[in-house]
Design an enzyme around this catalytic site. Structure first.
Site, mmCIF file in Angstrom:
data_model
loop_
_atom_site.group_PDB
_atom_site.id
_atom_site.type_symbol
_atom_site.label_atom_id
_atom_site.label_comp_id
_atom_site.label_asym_id
_atom_site.label_seq_id
_atom_site.Cartn_x
_atom_site.Cartn_y
_atom_site.Cartn_z
ATOM 1 N N MET A 140 -11.448 -6.244 5.060
ATOM 2 C CA MET A 140 -10.633 -5.352 5.893
ATOM 3 C C MET A 140 -10.307 -6.063 7.205
ATOM 4 S SD MET A 140 -10.103 -2.692 4.120
ATOM 5 C CE MET A 140 -9.088 -1.905 5.388
ATOM 6 N N HIS A 196 -1.228 -1.260 -4.296
ATOM 7 C CA HIS A 196 -2.498 -0.970 -3.629
ATOM 8 C C HIS A 196 -2.576 0.534 -3.350
ATOM 9 C CE1 HIS A 196 -5.988 -2.108 -1.116
ATOM 10 N NE2 HIS A 196 -5.558 -1.194 -0.256
ATOM 11 N N MET A 243 -8.731 8.061 0.178
ATOM 12 C CA MET A 243 -9.534 8.425 1.354
ATOM 13 C C MET A 243 -10.037 9.852 1.221
ATOM 14 S SD MET A 243 -6.992 7.040 4.283
ATOM 15 C CE MET A 243 -6.645 5.298 4.493
ATOM 16 N N MET A 293 -12.008 4.459 -0.406
ATOM 17 C CA MET A 293 -12.633 4.688 0.901
ATOM 18 C C MET A 293 -13.275 6.066 0.852
ATOM 19 S SD MET A 293 -9.578 3.087 3.178
ATOM 20 C CE MET A 293 -8.394 3.224 1.842
ATOM 21 N N ASP A 322 -4.651 3.500 -1.731
ATOM 22 C CA ASP A 322 -5.685 3.797 -0.741
ATOM 23 C C ASP A 322 -6.205 5.217 -0.909
ATOM 24 O OD1 ASP A 322 -6.017 1.456 0.905
ATOM 25 O OD2 ASP A 322 -3.955 1.753 1.571
ATOM 26 N N SER A 359 0.847 -1.198 0.000
ATOM 27 C CA SER A 359 0.000 0.000 0.000
ATOM 28 C C SER A 359 0.879 1.243 0.000
ATOM 29 C CB SER A 359 -0.887 0.018 1.240
ATOM 30 O OG SER A 359 -1.393 1.336 1.411
ATOM 31 N N HIS A 415 -8.390 1.210 -3.934
ATOM 32 C CA HIS A 415 -9.298 0.916 -2.820
ATOM 33 C C HIS A 415 -9.973 2.226 -2.441
ATOM 34 C CE1 HIS A 415 -9.496 -0.249 1.762
ATOM 35 N NE2 HIS A 415 -10.683 -0.124 1.228
HETATM 36 C C1 DX5 Z 1 -6.350 1.192 5.768
HETATM 37 C C2 DX5 Z 1 -5.829 0.965 4.360
HETATM 38 C C3 DX5 Z 1 -4.765 -0.082 4.297
HETATM 39 C C4 DX5 Z 1 -3.571 0.216 5.130
HETATM 40 C C5 DX5 Z 1 -2.599 -0.919 5.095
HETATM 41 O O1 DX5 Z 1 -7.342 2.147 5.740
HETATM 42 O O2 DX5 Z 1 -6.860 0.560 3.515
HETATM 43 O O3 DX5 Z 1 -4.416 -0.379 2.967
HETATM 44 O O4 DX5 Z 1 -2.959 1.391 4.767
HETATM 45 O O5 DX5 Z 1 -1.519 -0.544 5.875
HETATM 46 P P1 DX5 Z 1 -0.855 -1.483 6.950
HETATM 47 O O6 DX5 Z 1 -0.376 -2.707 6.221
HETATM 48 O O7 DX5 Z 1 0.210 -0.647 7.500
HETATM 49 O O8 DX5 Z 1 -1.927 -1.864 7.957
HETATM 50 ZN ZN ZN Z 2 -6.455 -0.424 1.471
#
Ligand code: DX5
Ligand code: ZN
Length: 220
Positions: free
Chosen positions: A141, A36, A40, A71, A38, A11, A69
């Site tokens: 998750m 990956h 947000m 969010m 993320d 990520s 991903h």
């Molecule tokens: C959480 C994210 C994850 C996270 C993973 O909201 O979707 O992808 O950043 O990070 P680690 O592996 O550090 O938990």
């Molecule tokens: Zn994620």
């Protein structure tokens, strides 16, 4: 034939954003299978990361699949723009879509991209069960989304076993991904539960030897 080969998806939330292109190249060089991404929005989760411009820019730095991903609330509004930006897999939260979930998954497919469905640690399988066979990826998750570096929640593993069974019974080539708190200690039990795609942020980015950690996550 279902492809259950183990894939590691670092990520980039844990990367140095000021040199993101280099970070992504480094992940590719060190054996990552998927990047990956993320996304947000500060509303669906209590944090803000980046949006489609990041996908567009890192698209130029790697040929690895980009796993977006989302969010974010009302993700259907942005699906086409993430597709245009170069995401290969677009994953939306059951909790963010409500009754628009099926429609949103169909919208993702209409862009020609792989469609992913994600559930939070406290969401049961039942409300999404019938939609699983229509997805290319299911993401469970293993932390509450919002930030990297949290502790893995083991009570999600029975849900992983249940989803693996649904996938196997469907006979479809659907990836089962886990996200949050994955490390070298829990990778093995996670894979035994039926996961074949492991997201790892902190574990990869805090390591001096990224190649070694990616390999160990895959082979442990
Ligand atoms: C959480 C994210 C994850 C996270 C993973 O909201 O979707 O992808 O950043 O990070 P680690 O592996 O550090 O938990
Ligand atoms: Zn994620």
């Amino acid at each position: 034939m279902i492809d259950k080969r183990i894939k590691i998806a670092p990520s980039i939330l844990s990367a140095d954003f000021s040199v993101m292109g280099e970070e992504v190249k480094d992940l590719e060089k060190n054996g990552a299978d998927i990047i990956h991404v993320d996304v947000m929005d500060g509303v669906f989760v209590n944090n803000i990361s980046f949006g489609m411009k990041m996908v567009k820019d890192i698209r130029k730095a790697t040929s690895l699949p980009l796993d977006a991903h989302l969010m974010i609330i009302e993700p259907w509004k942005y699906v086409e723009r993430f597709a245009e930006a170069g995401a290969d897999i677009i994953t939306v939260h059951y909790e963010a879509c409500g009754e628009k979930l099926q429609e949103t998954l169909e919208l993702i497919k209409s862009t020609g991209k792989k469609c992913g469905l994600v559930i939070n640690p406290d969401t049961p399988v039942d409300p999404v069960r019938s939609l699983i066979p229509a997805c290319d990826m299911v993401l469970v998750m293993s932390v509450f989304p919002g930030m990297g570096g949290q502790k893995f929640i083991p009570y999600v593993l029975p849900k992983v076993v249940e989803i693996r069974k649904i996938i196997d019974e469907s006979g479809k080539n659907i990836d089962l991904e886990i996200d949050g708190g994955v490390n070298l200690q829990n990778a093995s039990i996670i894979k035994q539960s039926g996961v074949n795609v492991l997201v790892a942020g902190n574990t990869v980015f805090s390591a001096a030897d990224r190649r070694g950690v990616i390999k160990a996550l895959r082979e442990s």
